[in-house]
Design an enzyme around this catalytic site. Structure first.
Site, PDB file in Angstrom:
ATOM      1  N   MET A  52      -8.332   8.506   9.299  1.00 51.94           N
ATOM      2  CA  MET A  52      -8.696   9.036   7.978  1.00 51.94           C
ATOM      3  C   MET A  52      -9.642  10.236   8.095  1.00 51.94           C
ATOM      4  O   MET A  52     -10.621  10.348   7.349  1.00 51.94           O
ATOM      5  CB  MET A  52      -9.336   7.934   7.119  1.00 51.94           C
ATOM      6  CG  MET A  52      -8.431   6.742   6.888  1.00 51.94           C
ATOM      7  SD  MET A  52      -9.267   5.315   6.145  1.00 51.94           S
ATOM      8  CE  MET A  52     -10.230   4.702   7.546  1.00 51.94           C
ATOM      9  N   LYS A  61      -3.781   3.424  -2.329  1.00 52.16           N
ATOM     10  CA  LYS A  61      -4.959   4.266  -2.490  1.00 52.16           C
ATOM     11  C   LYS A  61      -4.661   5.637  -1.888  1.00 52.16           C
ATOM     12  O   LYS A  61      -4.103   5.735  -0.801  1.00 52.16           O
ATOM     13  CB  LYS A  61      -6.175   3.660  -1.784  1.00 52.16           C
ATOM     14  CG  LYS A  61      -6.696   2.384  -2.431  1.00 52.16           C
ATOM     15  CD  LYS A  61      -7.893   1.856  -1.650  1.00 52.16           C
ATOM     16  CE  LYS A  61      -8.578   0.724  -2.398  1.00 52.16           C
ATOM     17  NZ  LYS A  61      -7.694  -0.422  -2.607  1.00 52.16           N
ATOM     18  N   ASP A  68       0.822  -1.218   0.000  1.00 47.36           N
ATOM     19  CA  ASP A  68       0.000   0.000   0.000  1.00 47.36           C
ATOM     20  C   ASP A  68       0.856   1.268   0.000  1.00 47.36           C
ATOM     21  O   ASP A  68       2.067   1.231   0.205  1.00 47.36           O
ATOM     22  CB  ASP A  68      -0.899   0.022   1.241  1.00 47.36           C
ATOM     23  CG  ASP A  68      -2.109  -0.890   1.092  1.00 47.36           C
ATOM     24  OD1 ASP A  68      -2.403  -1.290  -0.049  1.00 47.36           O
ATOM     25  OD2 ASP A  68      -2.750  -1.195   2.112  1.00 47.36           O
TER      26      ASP A  68
END
Length: 299
Positions: free
Chosen positions: A212, A99, A77
Site C-alpha cells: 500500500m 475499500k 473486497d
C-alpha cells in the site's frame, strides 16, 4: 501367454506390468476424469476468513475454491479478481465491502456487524479478502468482532502479493547471496504521524516489501537513503501482480521517484527493495522493459 515358471522372472514381469500401467494411465485419462481431493462442507453459522490470492484464479487454493462454491453468503473486497468471483454460484448472497483510497469505504465496524448478522441467521459465510487475510488485511479486527459475538471463525490463507509479485518477475524474496531476511512493511507508517524506523529498515542483507505504498514511493526512497542505503540500491514496483494487466518498474532509490512520475502505475502496487531485484535483469520471466531498465542501472 504361457505361465512363467521361474519365480524371479515372474516377479520381474509383474513389476514391469505395474510400472507400464502407471506410465500409460495418464495417456488414457482426460482432465475431466481427475477428481480433486476436496473434503468438508461449510458449516452453518460460521465465518471463513479466506484469502483470494493475488487475482489469478489459478493461484486460489483448493480449499478457498470449495468454500466459495458452498457458502450461503460471500462478503468480498475490492482486490478480489473477477475470475475468482465467477466461482461463486448463482443464488449465493454477495456483499461488496471494498475499500479504495479517495472513494467511499464501508466502515470496519459495519463489516464486522454484517458478518455477525449473516452468521446469526444460520448462514455459512465466506469473508473473501485479496491476498492473504493475515497480511495487512485487518483480520485481527474482524476476528475480534466475531469472537465478541461468539461466532465461530476459520482462517484459510492465500498467496500474498509479495509472493505473487516476486514469482511473476522471476526473482526470489530471499537468497543466500543477497538477502537472509525478509520484512513486510505497511507503507501507511509513512504518514507524518507515523514515520518508520528507517535506520532499522536500511539493511543490505534483507528484502523489504512495502504494501500500500504507491503514493509513498518518494518518502520511502528518501528515508532509506537518509538512513544509509546507497543511491544505487535496487527497488522494484509491481502493479496488479499475476494479472494480465501487470506492470512494473525497476530502478534505484535515487531514480525511482522520477521514473514513477514519468511512468505512473495503477494501484494496487507493491514495492520491493533489496539486492534480489538485481536478478530481474537475468530472469526470463521479466518483460523487455524491466530488463532494459535493470541493465541500464547495473551496467
Amino acid at each position: 501367454m504361457p505361465a512363467l515358471s521361474n519365480p524371479l522372472l515372474q516377479k520381474w514381469f509383474n513389476a514391469f506390468m505395474r510400472l507400464s500401467q502407471r506410465a500409460l494411465s495418464p495417456l488414457a485419462r482426460h482432465a475431466s476424469d481427475v477428481q480433486l481431493p476436496l473434503r468438508g462442507k461449510c458449516r452453518a453459522g460460521q465465518v471463513y476468513l479466506v484469502g483470494a490470492g493475488s487475482g489469478d484464479v489459478e493461484l486460489l487454493t483448493l480449499k478457498a475454491a470449495r468454500l466459495l462454491m458452498q457458502a450461503d453468503a460471500v462478503v468480498y473486497d475490492r482486490l478480489v479478481g473477477d475470475e475468482v468471483l465467477a466461482l461463486i454460484p448463482r443464488g449465493t448472497e454477495r456483499y461488496y465491502v471494498g475499500k479504495a483510497r479517495g472513494h467511499h469505504s464501508v466502515p470496519q465496524a459495519e463489516i464486522g456487524a454484517l458478518m455477525v448478522k449473516l452468521a446469526g441467521e444460520g448462514k455459512s459465510v465466506v469473508r473473501l479478502k485479496g491476498g492473504d487475510p493475515a497480511v495487512f488485511a485487518r483480520m485481527g479486527e474482524e476476528l475480534d468482532a466475531l469472537a465478541n459475538a461468539q461466532v465461530p471463525a476459520a482462517i484459510v490463507p492465500g498467496i500474498t502479493a509479495a509472493s505473487a509479485a516476486a514469482a511473476c518477475m522471476g526473482i526470489p524474496l530471499t537468497d543466500r547471496g543477497h538477502a537472509q531476511q525478509l520484512r513486510f512493511v505497511t507503507a501507511q507508517l509513512c504518514r507524518e504521524d507515523g514515520t518508520p524506523d528507517w535506520s532499522s529498515l536500511a539493511r543490505k542483507d534483507e528484502t523489504l516489501v512495502f504494501y500500500m505504498g504507491l503514493s509513498k514511493v518518494s518518502a520511502i526512497c528518501h528515508g532509506l537513503r537518509q538512513a544509509g542505503l546507497p543511491d544505487e540500491w535496487p527497488i522494484m514496483l509491481v502493479a496488479n501482480a499475476s494479472q494480465p494487466e501487470q506492470q512494473s518498474l525497476v530502478g534505484s532509490l535515487a531514480d525511482m521517484p522520477e521514473q514513477l512520475a514519468a511512468n505512473p502505475l495503477p494501484s494496487p502496487c507493491l514495492i520491493v527493495v533489496g539486492s534480489v531485484v538485481q536478478r530481474v535483469a537475468t530472469t526470463p520471466a521479466a518483460t523487455t522493459t524491466d530488463v532494459l531498465s535493470a541493465q541500464a542501472m547495473y551496467r
